[in-house]
Structures are given as structure tokens and as C-alpha cells.
Design a protein around this motif. Structure first.
Motif: not given
Length: 701
Positions: A134-146
Motif C-alpha cells: 500500500f503506497p503512501q497516497q491521499p485516499g488510503l492513509s490510516y486504514f483497517v483490514v477487516q
């Protein structure tokens, strides 16, 4: 010598490259990647013309965000190749070649602000590794894998060797069945068992047309362990990540990546065991120096507690609050094993026979206050019982040239252990302890977390890092199963993380086939502290009343062979000194056998049936061979063509006696010697549940 070469192809945009094919370095394996019409990423793998995996989906379910599983386009394709050789700090071989071809596919999701994920594949001649990045990107910064949606869709109803998908224990015997028959419901759970069609990795499979397939993972960092859900109708497997207390699997922040998912495949069982794919997918160590890391053999105050000859706890009472902090007020039970005089006896034995260390369990206060209670504060890891003198034993061990090995049973109160680790490691350094065996028996605190979840995975890795920073070696028990991280943390000598020899003392035990399966399953990810070397097979000899009818399901000769077939750089001579003193001729093999190796040859192997392994000692012209079998007696014909041509050797063969069998006559063995060279052939007679161990030393030209 290092050899590196790279080829980069980039810039395949949009729909111009919906399908990609990559071959392993010598074309043994082929991987095809493509997007479905709905933008679902899929992959498939072939071994020559044989299918290993049918088209299998990839993807991620995220919490509070659209899934990364469809509506994807290919934004970029990069390919490269790599070939170098590296030297492990310790291991089964002196040098490891890391040769692969890589395919990295950058996927974009236009409908979700152009979110990107990279799927990176590495193809070796013995298998495949892949991971999500997961590259650094505006649409995916902090996220939770279900959950992950990774699939491994098998082409047929393979034979498989499996244990239940328990989030908190790996300590099961293996079931051998077809995939369609996987069902753990009848199996008694050790801690917490989940779906009855969920199994653990490493998972070993064999196809009817002779392919051996092993599924596992590499470099498990900041992520939960992967289980596999079995579709017993289609023979598909889907990843299942061990959940946290919230029900989610992983809390991440980009840039980040998952562990590698690994597929080791060959048409030869011996090549599966020889694979170094999982190690190659781990990062090199960052430790500046590693000379303080020392593979070793040890004895310990341990087995006598399992066979009811001694106890871990010092006092009779289970209510230590009666004494407060004054342990002298408690009445000793008279059976405490970790007392100064008893430990000296083990130190004397280690010194006499050239063993490097003595493990002592039950030395520290708190065992009376545990008894399976889900309690936060049990052990402090620095306070000994009244009958255990830390300074006296430090001086005594040093005078004998022996090291003491620390034991930290955390009682799975991991928050308590983490608060006390710095003080515990300072205590160890103060008193000359260079290695620690940690334990995680019971339910995890923080409550609701699991042994194999993200929180605990991070704890094990932090512990490896912290002990390494203190130049302390670590052997973890009841931990998550290894994934090759001993390359990154070479002080992490071994783990238990499976059903070890101790189960033979106080349960139904381990069937004779167990040790022929472990190398194809648990040991694929790293060394195991199995604690071999039990000589008093019939346990009634230690405590007739409490051990009536109990025995280890093995022959004595097989216990010797395990030092070669079950690899570990830290091997325990697990029985009591008095058991070895009655069989010093057989104990000679334990004294001689190495724990660090320049070369390893897997000579004969079939999971669940038999295994014969030969290893060359580090820096010596000595070879050691172990051969084991399941419940069936066998004759193994072993060519010694791995020996140096023109050199003569003496082989000392520790074998089952003609009358031996694991159930009726387990302690019958014979020892013979013969001269051999590279043209010689050994014929080894293995009793039912038995084995043979051979030391091969040069005697001149």
C-alpha cells in the motif's frame, strides 16, 4: 560471490496489459496474472504442465471503506530478476542462493479516488511468494483490514496434513485426510477453536499426480497470522486473518505491506524440505554484530516436572497473599525442582559432558498464584524462591564453564511482561544469563487478543528486537508459528509453536508419524524447540502411581535421530541426567551431534511416513545422519555419495535392536561401527515408530 542483474519493464497503462505471465528462473514454474471483466485480480500457478493453483482471487476487505477487490485497472507493470548469495548467521547450510523473477502489478481503483495497491510476485524455481503493498497516497492513509480475500484454489481433492485453525494454539496432532474431509469439530480444542473447516498454515498437500504443495507465509510483521478456510466441495482455500478484540484483523498506516503468502511446490518431497524460499523473503538482520549468538545444546530442570518427579511451584498453598512478599512464611512442598542443589547437579552433568547451558524452570516466585487464572500480575521475573540462590549458582556455573538459561513464563499476561522486560533483561545481564526461554501459556492479556493476532505478533517481534539489543538469545514457546524471521532476528533461535515432546508426558501423546509430518508443516517456517532425547521411554520409572501406562511413542534410537531430522540451533537433551547415565553409550551421539551446519541433504522423505536427513557440521568434515519412520517398520537404503571422494570415514550407527518397537520394546538399541566412503551404502533397519542415528567422522585417506 554475489551476482545481480535487473530488467525493468514499466508503463503498461490502463487496459493495455490486463494479463501478465512470468516464469521462474529455469521455467519450472509459471504464474499468470490477470483482471476479470469486472476488474477482479486473479492469479494461477503451473508446475511445468501441471496445474498447482487454478485461477484464484486476490483482494482486501477494508473497514469503513470500499473493498479492494474489483473495479480495478492496471496502472503499471514492473518486472525484474535477481540473483545473489548470502550467508546466514547460523543454519542448515553455509550459503543460500536467492534467485527469482519478480512481477509487480500496480492496481488502481478509479471509482474510489484512484486508490492504489501493488501486488508483488516473486517466482523461484521451488515456489512463489506474493504480497500486497500500500503506497503512501491521499485516499488510503490510516486504514483497517477487516479480512483478506486471497484464494488458493486447488485443482483436485488433495491429500492434506492439517491441524485446526485455533487462534491460540498450534499444539495439535496432525490429521491426514482429503481436503473434502477436513472437519475439526470432533477434535478437542486446546484453547479457542474457530470454524471446523478452518486450518492452520504451514499446510502440506500432495496431489494424486505427485505434486507436493506447501502453503504458508513469510515475514509476518505488524499483521495477524493467516489461517485457511477450506471449501470441501470445490477444494478452494481462502485466507482468514486472526481477528483482534474488535473483530478487525489489522490496523495499518501507509506505506505498508502484508507478509508474503508462500507456495512451495515440487514433484519431490525432498525438494520441499530443502527450500529456502521463506528465508529468502525475509529481510537481512540489522544487528551490527552477531558473534554473541551461539547455537548450543542444553539440559534443564524441566522434564522432571512433566513426569511428576518435581514441581514448578515452591509451596503447597495456592493463596500467596497469606505471605505477602515474605516468601519464607510459606511452607515448602518438598518437591520444588528449581532448588540450588538440584540445579548444581545439572550444571555438573553439563560440564562433564560438554553441554553449554542449563535451563531452570520454576526458579521465580508466582507459580502458586497462577494455576490457569486469567490474572494480570503473576510473575515479576526477578524474584527467586527462597531455595534458589541466583548469585551462588552464577558463580558455580561460571566455575564449571557452563551458562544458565533464563525462563520467563509470562502466563500470557503480556502487558505485565512488557512493563517488566527492561528490568528482567538487566537482571539477566547482571547475573550472566545469555539466553531466555519465554512462555505464553493461557489466555492473552490484554483480554480478547489472541496468540496469533496482530497485537501479539508485534509483541513477539518486539521481544526479538529488544533481546537482540541486549545481546540476549531467545527461544519462544506458545508463540505464533515462525515465518523465517530468524533471518532478521538471528538471536531468535527457535520457537515451540507446535505439539512438542512434552505432550508425551501428560496427554495421549504424539503418534509416531508426528515427527515425520512436522518438517513438512511447522518447521517450514523455522526451527522448533521440540525437546528430543528422552531415554526413559516408559514414564512409570519416574513416578509409578501418577505415570501408570504412560510412555513416549518412540524408540530410543529415534530420539537420537530427531537431533538431525528436526532442525534447531538450540537443542535440549531433555531427559534427566540419571536417565542418560544409564545409557552413556547412546548419549555419546547427543554429545557429538552438531547444532550448526555447513550443508544439509534431504535424502529420503515422504510426509507422514519417513524422513532421512544428512548434515555436515559447521567447519568440520563430520556428517550426522538421522532416519525416522512412522508406525511402520522400514528398511532404508542410504547412499553416502555426499561424502568427500577419496576420504575414509568411520560411521557409528545407533540403531533399533531387532526386537525393538515403539510400543512393546522401545528402549532396545544397538551400536555398531563400520568404515565407509563416498561409494558406500548403508542399510538402516527402522523398527515400528523407530529410527537410526549415524555419526560419520573422517579417519584419513
Amino acid at each position: 560471490m554475489k551476482r545481480l542483474s535487473f530488467l525493468l519493464l514499466a508503463g503498461f497503462m490502463g487496459t493495455a496489459a490486463q494479463a501478465q505471465t512470468v516464469h521462474s528462473p529455469t521455467n519450472k514454474l509459471t504464474l499468470n496474472f490477470q483482471l476479470s471483466p469486472s476488474g477482479e485480480p486473479t492469479y494461477q500457478v503451473r508446475f511445468g504442465a501441471k496445474p498447482v493453483l487454478k485461477p484464484s482471487r486476490l483482494g482486501m476487505l477494508l473497514q469503513g471503506q470500499p473493498a479492494l477487490d474489483k473495479g480495478l485497472t492496471i496502472a503499471r507493470v514492473d518486472s525484474s530478476q535477481h540473483d545473489d548469495t548470502w550467508q546466514p548467521v547460523w543454519g542448515e547450510v553455509k550459503h543460500i542462493r536467492n534467485r527469482y523473477k519478480e512481477l509487480a502489478v500496480t492496481l488502481q481503483q478509479p471509482a474510489s479516488n484512484g486508490r492504489r495497491v501493488v501486488v508483488r510476485f516473486r517466482l523461484y524455481d521451488d515456489g512463489v511468494g506474493f504480497r500486497y503493498e500500500f503506497p503512501q497516497q491521499p485516499g488510503l492513509s490510516y486504514f483497517v483490514v477487516q479480512q483478506e480475500l486471497t484464494e488458493f484454489n486447488l485443482p483436485a481433492d488433495h491429500k492434506t496434513f492439517w491441524i485446526p485453525g485455533d487462534y491460540d494454539s498450534n499444539e495439535y496432532t496432525y490429521t491426514t485426510s482429503r481436503l473434502s474431509q477436513v472437519n475439526s469439530a470432533p477434535i478437542e480444542a486446546i484453547q479457542l477453536k474457530s470454524d471446523p473447516k478452518r486450518v492452520q498454515t504451514p499446510l502440506m498437500l500432495k496431489s494424486d499426480d505427485g505434486l507436493y504443495v506447501n502453503l504458508h507465509e513469510a515475514a509476518l510483521v505488524n499483521y495477524p497470522a493467516m489461517m485457511l478456510d477450506v471449501d470441501t466441495q470445490t477444494f478452494g482455500l481462502r485466507s482468514h486473518l486472526v481477528p483482534s478484540v474488535t473483530g478487525a484483523a489489522a490496523y495499518l498506516q501507509a506505506p505498508e505491506h502484508t507478509p508474503w503468502r508462500t507456495i512451495v511446490v515440487s514433484d519431490k518431497a525432498t525438494e520441499v524440505l530443502a527450500s529456502k524460499l521463506i528465508l529468502n523473503l525475509n529481510e537481512p538482520t540489522a544487528f551490527a554484530t552477531t558473534t554473541w549468538i551461539k547455537p548450543q545444546k542444553f539440559v534443564g530442570v524441566w522434564w522432571e516436572m512433566h513426569v511428576n518427579k518435581a514441581s514448578w511451584n515452591y509451596a503447597d498453598t495456592s493463596n500467596i497473599k497469606l505471605a505477602g512478599t515474605d516468601w519464607s512464611r510459606l511452607k515448602p512442598n518438598g518437591h520444588h525442582g528449581a532448588n540450588t542443589q538440584n540445579v548444581k547437579r545439572y550444571i555438573d552433568f553439563a560440564a562433564k559432558h560438554g553441554l553449554q547451558s542449563v535451563l531452570v524452570e520454576g526458579w521465580n516466585v508466582g507459580w502458586e498464584d497462577w494455576a490457569g487464572n486469567w490474572k494480570e500480575e503473576v510473575f515479576d521475573f526477578v524474584t527467586p524462591y527462597p531455595d534458589f540462590s541466583v548469585p551462588e549458582l552464577q558463580q558455580y556455573a561460571a566455575s564449571k564453564g557452563v551458562k544458565l538459561m533464563m525462563h520467563h513464563e509470562t502466563s500470557s499476561s503480556v502487558t505485565n511482561y512488557e512493563r517488566r522486560q527492561d528490568a528482567a533483561y538487566r537482571f539477566m545481564k547482571q547475573y550472566g544469563y545469555e539466553a531466555v526461554k519465554t512462555g505464553y501459556v493461557g489466555r492473552i492479556i490484554p483480554r480478547g487478543e489472541h496468540h496469533d493476532g496482530q497485537w501479539m505478533v508485534n509483541h513477539y517481534n518486539r521481544t526479538a528486537q529488544k533481546t537482540g539489543e541486549n545481546q540476549i538469545m531467545v527461544d519462544m514457546h506458545e508463540s505464533v508459528r515462525p515465518t523465517g524471521l530468524h533471518r532478521t532476528y538471528p538471536n531468535w533461535l527457535a520457537s515451540e509453536a507446535a505439539r512438542g515432546n512434552e505432550f508425551n508426558a501428560w496427554s495421549t501423546g504424539n503418534p509416531p508419524e508426528h515427527e515425520t509430518i512436522l518438517p513438512f508443516t511447522r518447521l517450514m517456517g523455522g526451527p522448533m524447540d521440540y525437546t528430543p532425547g528422552i531415554f526413559q521411554i516408559k514414564l512409570e520409572g519416574w513416578n509409578p502411581q501418577r505415570n501408570q501406562g504412560k510412555q513416549v511413542h518412540t524408540t530410543l534410537a529415534k530420539q537420537l535421530a530427531l537431533y538431525v531430522t528436526l532442525y534447531s540451533p538450540v537443542q535440549m537433551a531433555a531427559d534427566l541426567p540419571e536417565a542418560y547415565e544409564q545409557h552413556l553409550d547412546a548419549f555419546q551421539f547427543i554429545k557429538d551431534v552438531a547444532v550448526d551446519w555447513d550443508d544439509t541433504r534431504i535424502l529420503l522423505a515422504e510426509p507422514g511416513d519417513y524422513l532421512t536427513t544428512a548434515r555436515k557440521a559447521k567447519g568440520k568434515e563430520e556428517w550426522y545422519l538421522g532416519s525416522i519412520t512412522d508406525e511402520q517398520a522400514r528398511t532404508q537404503t542410504v547412499k553416502l555419495d555426499f561424502l568427500t571422494p577419496g576420504t575414509r570415514y568411520e560411521a557409528t550407527i545407533y540403531a533399533d535392536a531387532k526386537s525393538a518397537s515403539w510400543d512393546k520394546n522401545p528402549m532396545a538399541y544397538q551400536i555398531r561401527k563400520q568404515k565407509v566412503d563416498s561409494k558406500s551404502v548403508l542399510k538402516l533397519q527402522l523398527a515400528a515408530g523407530g529410527g537410526a542415528a549415524v555419526s560419520i567422522k573422517p579417519v584419513g585417506k
